[in-house]
Scaffold this motif. Sequence first.
Motif, PDB file in Angstrom:
ATOM      1  N   VAL A  35       0.854  -1.183   0.000  1.00 21.66           N
ATOM      2  CA  VAL A  35       0.000   0.000   0.000  1.00 21.66           C
ATOM      3  C   VAL A  35       0.891   1.234   0.000  1.00 21.66           C
ATOM      4  N   ALA A  36       0.369   2.315  -0.541  1.00 19.11           N
ATOM      5  CA  ALA A  36       1.058   3.613  -0.540  1.00 19.11           C
ATOM      6  C   ALA A  36       2.466   3.518  -1.112  1.00 19.11           C
ATOM      7  N   SER A  37       2.624   2.815  -2.212  1.00 22.42           N
ATOM      8  CA  SER A  37       3.962   2.611  -2.774  1.00 22.42           C
ATOM      9  C   SER A  37       4.589   3.928  -3.220  1.00 22.42           C
ATOM     10  N   SER A  38       3.798   4.864  -3.728  1.00 19.47           N
ATOM     11  CA  SER A  38       4.364   6.154  -4.124  1.00 19.47           C
ATOM     12  C   SER A  38       4.784   6.968  -2.910  1.00 19.47           C
ATOM     13  N   VAL A  39       3.981   6.963  -1.855  1.00 21.89           N
ATOM     14  CA  VAL A  39       4.334   7.705  -0.643  1.00 21.89           C
ATOM     15  C   VAL A  39       5.646   7.184  -0.075  1.00 21.89           C
ATOM     16  N   ARG A  40       5.862   5.886  -0.142  1.00 22.03           N
ATOM     17  CA  ARG A  40       7.101   5.309   0.377  1.00 22.03           C
ATOM     18  C   ARG A  40       8.325   5.859  -0.357  1.00 22.03           C
ATOM     19  N   ARG A  41       8.156   6.226  -1.621  1.00 22.98           N
ATOM     20  CA  ARG A  41       9.293   6.735  -2.395  1.00 22.98           C
ATOM     21  C   ARG A  41       9.755   8.089  -1.884  1.00 22.98           C
ATOM     22  N   TRP A  42       8.845   8.873  -1.299  1.00 21.05           N
ATOM     23  CA  TRP A  42       9.261  10.145  -0.706  1.00 21.05           C
ATOM     24  C   TRP A  42       9.056  10.125   0.812  1.00 21.05           C
ATOM     25  N   GLY A  43       9.205   8.938   1.390  1.00 23.64           N
ATOM     26  CA  GLY A  43       8.945   8.778   2.823  1.00 23.64           C
ATOM     27  C   GLY A  43       9.873   9.562   3.723  1.00 23.64           C
ATOM     28  N   HIS A  44      11.035   9.972   3.246  1.00 23.26           N
ATOM     29  CA  HIS A  44      11.980  10.760   4.037  1.00 23.26           C
ATOM     30  C   HIS A  44      11.533  12.210   4.188  1.00 23.26           C
ATOM     31  N   THR A  45      10.539  12.639   3.406  1.00 24.66           N
ATOM     32  CA  THR A  45      10.103  14.034   3.385  1.00 24.66           C
ATOM     33  C   THR A  45       8.998  14.264   4.411  1.00 24.66           C
ATOM     34  N   ARG A  46       9.094  15.377   5.130  1.00 24.28           N
ATOM     35  CA  ARG A  46       8.068  15.711   6.116  1.00 24.28           C
ATOM     36  C   ARG A  46       6.931  16.472   5.454  1.00 24.28           C
ATOM     37  N   LEU A  47       5.704  16.057   5.726  1.00 24.54           N
ATOM     38  CA  LEU A  47       4.544  16.780   5.218  1.00 24.54           C
ATOM     39  C   LEU A  47       4.389  18.096   5.962  1.00 24.54           C
ATOM     40  N   PHE A  48       3.738  19.073   5.343  1.00 25.42           N
ATOM     41  CA  PHE A  48       3.463  20.312   6.074  1.00 25.42           C
ATOM     42  C   PHE A  48       2.074  20.320   6.692  1.00 25.42           C
ATOM     43  N   SER A  49       1.293  19.266   6.468  1.00 23.84           N
ATOM     44  CA  SER A  49      -0.009  19.136   7.133  1.00 23.84           C
ATOM     45  C   SER A  49       0.147  18.297   8.396  1.00 23.84           C
ATOM     46  N   PRO A  50      -0.496  18.674   9.500  1.00 22.75           N
ATOM     47  CA  PRO A  50      -0.429  17.878  10.724  1.00 22.75           C
ATOM     48  C   PRO A  50      -1.345  16.662  10.638  1.00 22.75           C
ATOM     49  N   TRP A  51      -1.152  15.753  11.582  1.00 27.24           N
ATOM     50  CA  TRP A  51      -1.919  14.507  11.609  1.00 27.24           C
ATOM     51  C   TRP A  51      -3.426  14.746  11.546  1.00 27.24           C
TER      52      TRP A  51
END
Length: 439
Positions: free
Chosen positions: A53-69
Amino acid sequence: MTLLDLTPRPVTTDRLAALPVLIIGAGPIGLAAAAHLVERGIQFTVLEAGDTVASSVRRWGHTRLFSPWRHLIDPASRRLLERAGWTPPTDEGASPTGGELVNDYLAPLGALPEIASRIRFGVRVVAVTREGMDRTRSAGRAATPFLLRLHTADGDVEEITGRAVIDASGTYTTPNPLASTGLDPLGADAVSARVMHALPDVRGVDRARFEGAHTVVVGAGHSAANTLIALAELTAENPATRVTWLIRHPSAVRVSSSPDDELSDRAELGSRVERLVGSGRVALVDSFEISRLSLHEEAVRIIGRRRGEDAFLDADVIVNATGFRPDLSMLREVRLELDEVVEAPKRLAPLIDPNLHSCGTVAPHGFTELRHPEEGFFVVGMKSYGRAPTFLLATGYEQVRSVTAWLDDDLPAATQVELTLPATGVCSTDVGGSGACCA
Protein backbone atom coordinates in the motif's frame (compact mmCIF):
# COMPACT_ATOMS: atom_id res chain seq x y z
CA MET A 1 -25.16 -25.40 -39.61
CA THR A 2 -25.83 -23.64 -36.32
CA LEU A 3 -26.65 -19.95 -36.44
CA LEU A 4 -25.47 -17.83 -33.54
CA ASP A 5 -27.83 -15.29 -32.04
CA LEU A 6 -25.73 -12.11 -32.10
CA THR A 7 -28.51 -9.80 -30.91
CA PRO A 8 -27.08 -7.57 -28.13
CA ARG A 9 -28.65 -8.40 -24.79
CA PRO A 10 -29.14 -5.66 -22.20
CA VAL A 11 -27.28 -6.10 -18.96
CA THR A 12 -29.63 -6.47 -16.03
CA THR A 13 -29.24 -4.10 -13.13
CA ASP A 14 -29.09 -7.14 -10.83
CA ARG A 15 -25.89 -8.28 -12.49
CA LEU A 16 -24.42 -4.77 -12.29
CA ALA A 17 -25.25 -4.46 -8.60
CA ALA A 18 -23.56 -7.81 -7.89
CA LEU A 19 -20.23 -6.60 -9.27
CA PRO A 20 -17.65 -4.82 -7.08
CA VAL A 21 -16.63 -1.20 -7.22
CA LEU A 22 -13.12 -1.11 -8.70
CA ILE A 23 -10.66 1.25 -6.97
CA ILE A 24 -7.46 2.05 -8.86
CA GLY A 25 -4.64 2.77 -6.42
CA ALA A 26 -3.97 1.81 -2.78
CA GLY A 27 -2.65 5.18 -1.68
CA PRO A 28 -4.22 7.41 0.99
CA ILE A 29 -7.29 8.27 -1.10
CA GLY A 30 -7.84 4.80 -2.55
CA LEU A 31 -7.67 3.27 0.94
CA ALA A 32 -10.06 5.93 2.25
CA ALA A 33 -12.52 5.02 -0.51
CA ALA A 34 -12.20 1.39 0.55
CA ALA A 35 -12.92 2.30 4.18
CA HIS A 36 -16.09 4.17 3.24
CA LEU A 37 -17.27 1.26 1.10
CA VAL A 38 -16.63 -1.13 4.01
CA GLU A 39 -18.85 1.01 6.23
CA ARG A 40 -21.58 0.99 3.60
CA GLY A 41 -21.37 -2.74 2.97
CA ILE A 42 -20.49 -2.33 -0.71
CA GLN A 43 -18.19 -4.88 -2.33
CA PHE A 44 -14.98 -3.55 -3.87
CA THR A 45 -11.59 -4.52 -5.24
CA VAL A 46 -8.49 -2.33 -4.94
CA LEU A 47 -5.98 -2.59 -7.78
CA GLU A 48 -2.47 -1.49 -6.84
CA ALA A 49 0.49 -1.41 -9.24
CA GLY A 50 3.05 -1.59 -6.43
CA ASP A 51 3.72 -4.47 -4.09
CA THR A 52 2.59 -2.60 -0.95
CA VAL A 53 0.00 0.00 0.00
CA ALA A 54 1.06 3.61 -0.54
CA SER A 55 3.96 2.61 -2.77
CA SER A 56 4.36 6.15 -4.12
CA VAL A 57 4.33 7.71 -0.64
CA ARG A 58 7.10 5.31 0.38
CA ARG A 59 9.29 6.73 -2.39
CA TRP A 60 9.26 10.14 -0.71
CA GLY A 61 8.95 8.78 2.82
CA HIS A 62 11.98 10.76 4.04
CA THR A 63 10.10 14.03 3.39
CA ARG A 64 8.07 15.71 6.12
CA LEU A 65 4.54 16.78 5.22
CA PHE A 66 3.46 20.31 6.07
CA SER A 67 -0.01 19.14 7.13
CA PRO A 68 -0.43 17.88 10.72
CA TRP A 69 -1.92 14.51 11.61
CA ARG A 70 -5.37 15.97 12.24
CA HIS A 71 -5.67 16.77 8.51
CA LEU A 72 -4.20 13.45 7.32
CA ILE A 73 -6.53 10.80 8.75
CA ASP A 74 -9.78 10.02 6.96
CA PRO A 75 -12.74 9.82 9.39
CA ALA A 76 -14.10 6.48 8.11
CA SER A 77 -10.60 5.01 8.16
CA ARG A 78 -10.13 6.20 11.73
CA ARG A 79 -13.37 4.53 12.81
CA LEU A 80 -12.36 1.19 11.29
CA LEU A 81 -8.88 1.36 12.78
CA GLU A 82 -10.02 2.31 16.27
CA ARG A 83 -12.51 -0.55 16.30
CA ALA A 84 -9.55 -2.83 15.59
CA GLY A 85 -7.58 -1.42 18.54
CA TRP A 86 -5.41 1.07 16.64
CA THR A 87 -3.98 3.96 18.64
CA PRO A 88 -3.86 7.31 16.82
CA PRO A 89 -0.72 9.48 16.94
CA THR A 90 -0.20 11.06 20.35
CA ASP A 91 0.28 14.58 18.99
CA GLU A 92 -2.18 15.16 16.17
CA GLY A 93 -0.82 18.69 15.75
CA ALA A 94 2.55 17.32 14.64
CA SER A 95 3.45 16.84 10.98
CA PRO A 96 4.72 13.36 10.10
CA THR A 97 7.13 12.30 7.41
CA GLY A 98 5.80 10.28 4.51
CA GLY A 99 7.32 7.19 6.11
CA GLU A 100 5.53 7.87 9.38
CA LEU A 101 2.27 8.42 7.51
CA VAL A 102 2.66 4.96 5.99
CA ASN A 103 3.90 3.11 9.06
CA ASP A 104 1.57 4.67 11.62
CA TYR A 105 -1.59 4.99 9.53
CA LEU A 106 -1.73 3.69 5.96
CA ALA A 107 -0.05 0.32 6.52
CA PRO A 108 -2.33 -0.54 9.50
CA LEU A 109 -5.34 0.59 7.47
CA GLY A 110 -4.37 -1.56 4.50
CA ALA A 111 -3.77 -4.52 6.84
CA LEU A 112 -7.33 -4.53 8.23
CA PRO A 113 -8.86 -7.87 7.14
CA GLU A 114 -11.89 -6.24 5.53
CA ILE A 115 -9.58 -4.17 3.31
CA ALA A 116 -6.49 -6.39 2.94
CA SER A 117 -8.56 -9.27 1.58
CA ARG A 118 -9.73 -7.04 -1.29
CA ILE A 119 -6.42 -5.56 -2.47
CA ARG A 120 -4.60 -6.99 -5.47
CA PHE A 121 -0.94 -5.96 -5.63
CA GLY A 122 1.31 -5.94 -8.68
CA VAL A 123 -1.46 -5.19 -11.16
CA ARG A 124 -1.31 -2.13 -13.39
CA VAL A 125 -4.49 -0.86 -15.00
CA VAL A 126 -3.72 -0.05 -18.63
CA ALA A 127 -7.25 0.57 -19.95
CA VAL A 128 -10.76 1.33 -18.71
CA THR A 129 -13.80 0.78 -20.92
CA ARG A 130 -17.31 -0.71 -20.91
CA GLU A 131 -17.83 -4.41 -21.50
CA GLY A 132 -18.40 -4.91 -25.24
CA MET A 133 -18.46 -1.15 -25.92
CA ASP A 134 -16.03 1.48 -27.07
CA ARG A 135 -16.66 5.13 -26.22
CA THR A 136 -18.85 5.72 -29.30
CA ARG A 137 -21.67 3.32 -28.31
CA SER A 138 -24.50 4.77 -26.23
CA ALA A 139 -27.41 2.31 -26.09
CA GLY A 140 -27.59 0.72 -22.63
CA ARG A 141 -24.24 2.18 -21.68
CA ALA A 142 -25.01 3.12 -18.07
CA ALA A 143 -26.29 -0.40 -17.35
CA THR A 144 -23.19 -2.08 -18.81
CA PRO A 145 -20.33 -3.11 -16.52
CA PHE A 146 -16.98 -1.42 -16.66
CA LEU A 147 -14.14 -3.54 -17.98
CA LEU A 148 -10.55 -2.96 -16.88
CA ARG A 149 -7.54 -4.46 -18.61
CA LEU A 150 -4.67 -5.29 -16.26
CA HIS A 151 -1.00 -6.08 -16.67
CA THR A 152 0.18 -8.30 -13.81
CA ALA A 153 3.62 -8.57 -12.24
CA ASP A 154 3.97 -12.00 -13.88
CA GLY A 155 3.61 -10.46 -17.33
CA ASP A 156 0.08 -11.70 -17.87
CA VAL A 157 -2.82 -9.66 -19.24
CA GLU A 158 -6.31 -10.08 -17.84
CA GLU A 159 -9.62 -8.27 -17.73
CA ILE A 160 -12.06 -7.76 -14.85
CA THR A 161 -15.47 -6.13 -14.60
CA GLY A 162 -17.05 -3.82 -12.03
CA ARG A 163 -20.18 -1.78 -11.37
CA ALA A 164 -18.26 1.50 -10.95
CA VAL A 165 -14.69 2.78 -11.07
CA ILE A 166 -12.92 5.11 -8.64
CA ASP A 167 -9.60 6.20 -10.16
CA ALA A 168 -7.31 7.17 -7.27
CA SER A 169 -4.08 6.36 -9.09
CA GLY A 170 -2.47 9.72 -8.33
CA THR A 171 0.11 11.62 -10.37
CA TYR A 172 3.49 11.04 -8.66
CA THR A 173 4.71 8.67 -11.36
CA THR A 174 3.91 11.14 -14.18
CA PRO A 175 5.95 14.31 -13.60
CA ASN A 176 5.68 17.36 -15.80
CA PRO A 177 8.48 17.65 -18.38
CA LEU A 178 11.31 20.10 -17.80
CA ALA A 179 10.75 22.19 -20.92
CA SER A 180 8.63 25.32 -20.61
CA THR A 181 6.57 24.12 -23.58
CA GLY A 182 5.16 21.21 -21.57
CA LEU A 183 7.22 18.81 -23.70
CA ASP A 184 10.41 16.96 -22.89
CA PRO A 185 13.40 19.17 -23.76
CA LEU A 186 15.22 18.31 -26.95
CA GLY A 187 18.05 15.93 -26.07
CA ALA A 188 16.40 14.74 -22.85
CA ASP A 189 16.83 11.05 -23.67
CA ALA A 190 20.61 11.38 -23.97
CA VAL A 191 20.96 12.77 -20.43
CA SER A 192 18.11 10.94 -18.68
CA ALA A 193 20.51 9.29 -16.22
CA ARG A 194 21.38 12.74 -14.88
CA VAL A 195 17.77 13.80 -14.26
CA MET A 196 16.16 12.70 -10.99
CA HIS A 197 12.51 12.54 -9.91
CA ALA A 198 11.09 15.03 -7.43
CA LEU A 199 11.89 14.57 -3.74
CA PRO A 200 15.05 12.43 -3.91
CA ASP A 201 16.50 11.24 -0.60
CA VAL A 202 19.36 13.73 -0.68
CA ARG A 203 20.91 12.87 2.67
CA GLY A 204 19.98 9.20 2.61
CA VAL A 205 20.07 6.59 -0.13
CA ASP A 206 20.70 9.17 -2.89
CA ARG A 207 23.45 11.05 -1.08
CA ALA A 208 26.26 9.84 -3.35
CA ARG A 209 24.54 11.40 -6.36
CA PHE A 210 24.65 14.88 -4.82
CA GLU A 211 27.65 15.13 -2.50
CA GLY A 212 30.38 17.22 -4.09
CA ALA A 213 28.25 17.84 -7.19
CA HIS A 214 26.44 20.84 -8.63
CA THR A 215 22.71 20.18 -8.52
CA VAL A 216 20.13 22.28 -10.33
CA VAL A 217 16.64 21.98 -8.87
CA VAL A 218 13.94 22.97 -11.36
CA GLY A 219 10.54 23.95 -9.97
CA ALA A 220 8.76 26.64 -7.97
CA GLY A 221 6.75 24.64 -5.42
CA HIS A 222 7.07 22.81 -2.15
CA SER A 223 8.75 19.73 -3.63
CA ALA A 224 11.54 21.97 -4.89
CA ALA A 225 11.76 23.73 -1.52
CA ASN A 226 12.18 20.46 0.39
CA THR A 227 14.98 19.35 -1.92
CA LEU A 228 16.74 22.72 -1.77
CA ILE A 229 16.78 22.64 2.03
CA ALA A 230 18.22 19.13 2.09
CA LEU A 231 20.89 20.06 -0.46
CA ALA A 232 21.83 23.19 1.49
CA GLU A 233 22.36 21.04 4.58
CA LEU A 234 24.66 18.86 2.49
CA THR A 235 26.72 21.90 1.45
CA ALA A 236 27.43 22.57 5.11
CA GLU A 237 28.90 19.08 5.42
CA ASN A 238 30.74 19.14 2.09
CA PRO A 239 31.58 22.63 0.76
CA ALA A 240 32.24 21.20 -2.71
CA THR A 241 28.50 20.64 -3.02
CA ARG A 242 26.71 23.41 -4.94
CA VAL A 243 23.01 24.14 -5.34
CA THR A 244 21.18 26.22 -7.94
CA TRP A 245 17.44 26.82 -7.92
CA LEU A 246 16.10 27.31 -11.43
CA ILE A 247 12.55 28.58 -11.79
CA ARG A 248 10.81 29.16 -15.07
CA HIS A 249 8.74 32.08 -13.76
CA PRO A 250 9.83 35.48 -12.43
CA SER A 251 9.14 34.32 -8.84
CA ALA A 252 8.48 31.24 -6.72
CA VAL A 253 4.74 31.74 -6.77
CA ARG A 254 3.78 28.61 -4.84
CA VAL A 255 6.13 28.67 -1.87
CA SER A 256 4.31 30.40 0.99
CA SER A 257 6.16 32.07 3.85
CA SER A 258 3.30 34.04 5.39
CA PRO A 259 2.80 34.17 9.18
CA ASP A 260 -0.94 33.97 8.40
CA ASP A 261 -0.55 30.44 7.02
CA GLU A 262 -2.41 28.07 9.35
CA LEU A 263 -0.01 25.32 8.28
CA SER A 264 3.05 26.66 10.10
CA ASP A 265 5.35 24.01 8.63
CA ARG A 266 4.40 25.15 5.13
CA ALA A 267 5.17 28.79 5.98
CA GLU A 268 8.47 27.78 7.59
CA LEU A 269 9.43 25.86 4.45
CA GLY A 270 9.16 29.04 2.40
CA SER A 271 11.00 31.10 5.01
CA ARG A 272 13.91 28.66 5.13
CA VAL A 273 14.35 28.74 1.36
CA GLU A 274 14.27 32.53 1.36
CA ARG A 275 17.00 32.59 3.99
CA LEU A 276 19.13 30.14 2.00
CA VAL A 277 18.84 32.28 -1.11
CA GLY A 278 19.58 35.43 0.87
CA SER A 279 22.70 33.87 2.40
CA GLY A 280 24.01 32.67 -0.96
CA ARG A 281 23.92 28.98 -0.04
CA VAL A 282 21.35 28.49 -2.80
CA ALA A 283 21.88 30.36 -6.07
CA LEU A 284 18.62 31.52 -7.67
CA VAL A 285 18.13 31.71 -11.43
CA ASP A 286 14.66 32.92 -12.37
CA SER A 287 12.76 33.42 -15.64
CA PHE A 288 14.67 30.60 -17.36
CA GLU A 289 12.67 28.90 -20.13
CA ILE A 290 14.25 25.50 -20.80
CA SER A 291 14.26 24.17 -24.36
CA ARG A 292 17.17 21.73 -24.71
CA LEU A 293 19.53 19.50 -22.69
CA SER A 294 22.91 18.26 -23.90
CA LEU A 295 26.11 16.73 -22.63
CA HIS A 296 28.90 19.30 -22.33
CA GLU A 297 32.24 17.91 -21.20
CA GLU A 298 31.39 16.23 -17.87
CA ALA A 299 28.19 18.19 -17.24
CA VAL A 300 24.63 18.48 -18.50
CA ARG A 301 24.05 21.79 -20.23
CA ILE A 302 20.60 23.30 -19.73
CA ILE A 303 19.84 25.52 -22.71
CA GLY A 304 17.02 28.01 -23.10
CA ARG A 305 16.00 31.65 -22.99
CA ARG A 306 16.14 34.08 -20.10
CA ARG A 307 14.57 37.51 -20.33
CA GLY A 308 14.61 37.43 -24.10
CA GLU A 309 18.19 36.25 -24.54
CA ASP A 310 19.84 32.88 -25.12
CA ALA A 311 21.08 31.33 -21.88
CA PHE A 312 22.63 28.15 -20.54
CA LEU A 313 23.50 26.59 -17.21
CA ASP A 314 25.69 23.53 -16.51
CA ALA A 315 24.82 20.94 -13.88
CA ASP A 316 26.04 17.56 -12.68
CA VAL A 317 22.54 16.53 -11.59
CA ILE A 318 19.09 17.93 -12.35
CA VAL A 319 16.12 17.40 -10.03
CA ASN A 320 12.80 17.71 -11.84
CA ALA A 321 10.45 19.29 -9.28
CA THR A 322 8.17 20.92 -11.85
CA GLY A 323 5.02 19.22 -10.59
CA PHE A 324 2.88 16.40 -11.93
CA ARG A 325 0.14 15.69 -14.43
CA PRO A 326 -2.52 12.97 -14.73
CA ASP A 327 -1.92 9.91 -16.89
CA LEU A 328 -5.02 9.87 -19.08
CA SER A 329 -3.78 7.24 -21.55
CA MET A 330 -5.71 4.42 -19.87
CA LEU A 331 -8.96 6.40 -20.14
CA ARG A 332 -9.17 6.69 -23.93
CA GLU A 333 -12.42 4.67 -24.08
CA VAL A 334 -14.09 6.48 -21.17
CA ARG A 335 -16.28 9.51 -21.77
CA LEU A 336 -14.57 12.30 -19.87
CA GLU A 337 -15.45 15.96 -19.46
CA LEU A 338 -12.17 17.66 -18.66
CA ASP A 339 -11.24 21.31 -18.40
CA GLU A 340 -9.10 22.37 -21.33
CA VAL A 341 -6.57 24.14 -19.09
CA VAL A 342 -5.85 21.99 -16.03
CA GLU A 343 -7.25 18.61 -17.18
CA ALA A 344 -9.47 18.39 -14.10
CA PRO A 345 -13.20 17.54 -14.20
CA LYS A 346 -14.98 20.42 -15.89
CA ARG A 347 -17.06 21.45 -12.86
CA LEU A 348 -14.12 21.22 -10.45
CA ALA A 349 -11.59 23.12 -12.55
CA PRO A 350 -12.81 26.69 -11.81
CA LEU A 351 -12.33 26.02 -8.10
CA ILE A 352 -8.68 24.99 -8.44
CA ASP A 353 -7.29 26.58 -11.63
CA PRO A 354 -3.78 27.79 -10.62
CA ASN A 355 -4.18 30.75 -12.98
CA LEU A 356 -6.95 31.97 -10.69
CA HIS A 357 -6.27 30.25 -7.36
CA SER A 358 -2.94 29.80 -5.68
CA CYS A 359 -4.10 29.86 -2.07
CA GLY A 360 -4.68 26.19 -1.39
CA THR A 361 -8.23 26.93 -0.25
CA VAL A 362 -11.04 25.35 -2.23
CA ALA A 363 -14.81 25.31 -1.98
CA PRO A 364 -16.38 22.08 -0.71
CA HIS A 365 -17.00 19.67 -3.55
CA GLY A 366 -18.05 16.08 -4.05
CA PHE A 367 -19.60 13.75 -6.59
CA THR A 368 -21.39 16.59 -8.42
CA GLU A 369 -18.15 18.34 -9.38
CA LEU A 370 -16.37 15.04 -10.03
CA ARG A 371 -18.93 13.47 -12.36
CA HIS A 372 -18.18 12.72 -15.98
CA PRO A 373 -20.54 11.79 -18.82
CA GLU A 374 -19.47 8.19 -18.06
CA GLU A 375 -21.98 7.26 -15.36
CA GLY A 376 -20.32 5.57 -12.40
CA PHE A 377 -16.77 6.66 -13.24
CA PHE A 378 -14.89 9.06 -10.94
CA VAL A 379 -11.36 10.42 -10.78
CA VAL A 380 -10.51 11.38 -7.19
CA GLY A 381 -7.54 12.53 -5.16
CA MET A 382 -4.53 14.26 -6.66
CA LYS A 383 -5.40 13.01 -10.14
CA SER A 384 -8.75 14.83 -9.97
CA TYR A 385 -6.83 18.11 -9.72
CA GLY A 386 -5.23 17.51 -13.11
CA ARG A 387 -2.22 19.79 -13.34
CA ALA A 388 -3.23 22.03 -10.43
CA PRO A 389 -0.76 21.73 -7.54
CA THR A 390 -2.84 22.69 -4.50
CA PHE A 391 -4.32 19.33 -3.45
CA LEU A 392 -4.55 18.39 0.23
CA LEU A 393 -5.43 14.91 1.54
CA ALA A 394 -8.41 16.27 3.45
CA THR A 395 -9.91 17.33 0.13
CA GLY A 396 -9.59 13.81 -1.26
CA TYR A 397 -11.16 12.26 1.83
CA GLU A 398 -14.25 14.41 1.41
CA GLN A 399 -14.36 13.55 -2.28
CA VAL A 400 -14.53 9.80 -1.66
CA ARG A 401 -17.00 10.20 1.20
CA SER A 402 -19.38 11.94 -1.22
CA VAL A 403 -18.71 9.55 -4.14
CA THR A 404 -19.25 6.41 -2.06
CA ALA A 405 -22.47 7.85 -0.66
CA TRP A 406 -23.67 8.40 -4.23
CA LEU A 407 -22.75 4.83 -5.14
CA ASP A 408 -24.90 3.73 -2.19
CA ASP A 409 -27.86 5.78 -3.49
CA ASP A 410 -27.56 8.01 -0.44
CA LEU A 411 -28.13 11.29 -2.23
CA PRO A 412 -28.58 13.46 0.89
CA ALA A 413 -25.17 12.41 2.23
CA ALA A 414 -23.56 12.67 -1.20
CA THR A 415 -24.72 16.25 -1.74
CA GLN A 416 -24.03 17.52 1.79
CA VAL A 417 -20.34 18.24 1.35
CA GLU A 418 -18.30 20.00 3.99
CA LEU A 419 -14.65 20.87 3.89
CA THR A 420 -12.59 22.92 6.31
CA LEU A 421 -9.07 23.52 5.06
CA PRO A 422 -6.31 25.51 6.75
CA ALA A 423 -5.98 28.99 5.28
CA THR A 424 -2.75 29.66 3.46
CA GLY A 425 -2.62 33.41 4.12
CA VAL A 426 -0.48 33.98 1.01
CA CYS A 427 -1.29 33.73 -2.67
CA SER A 428 2.20 34.20 -4.04
CA THR A 429 5.69 34.96 -2.86
CA ASP A 430 8.60 36.79 -4.40
CA VAL A 431 11.83 35.51 -2.87
CA GLY A 432 12.92 38.23 -0.50
CA GLY A 433 9.54 39.97 -0.66
CA SER A 434 6.54 39.94 1.62
CA GLY A 435 4.03 38.22 -0.68
CA ALA A 436 0.39 39.03 -1.28
CA CYS A 437 -2.48 38.24 1.07
CA CYS A 438 -5.51 36.26 0.02
CA ALA A 439 -8.93 37.81 -0.03
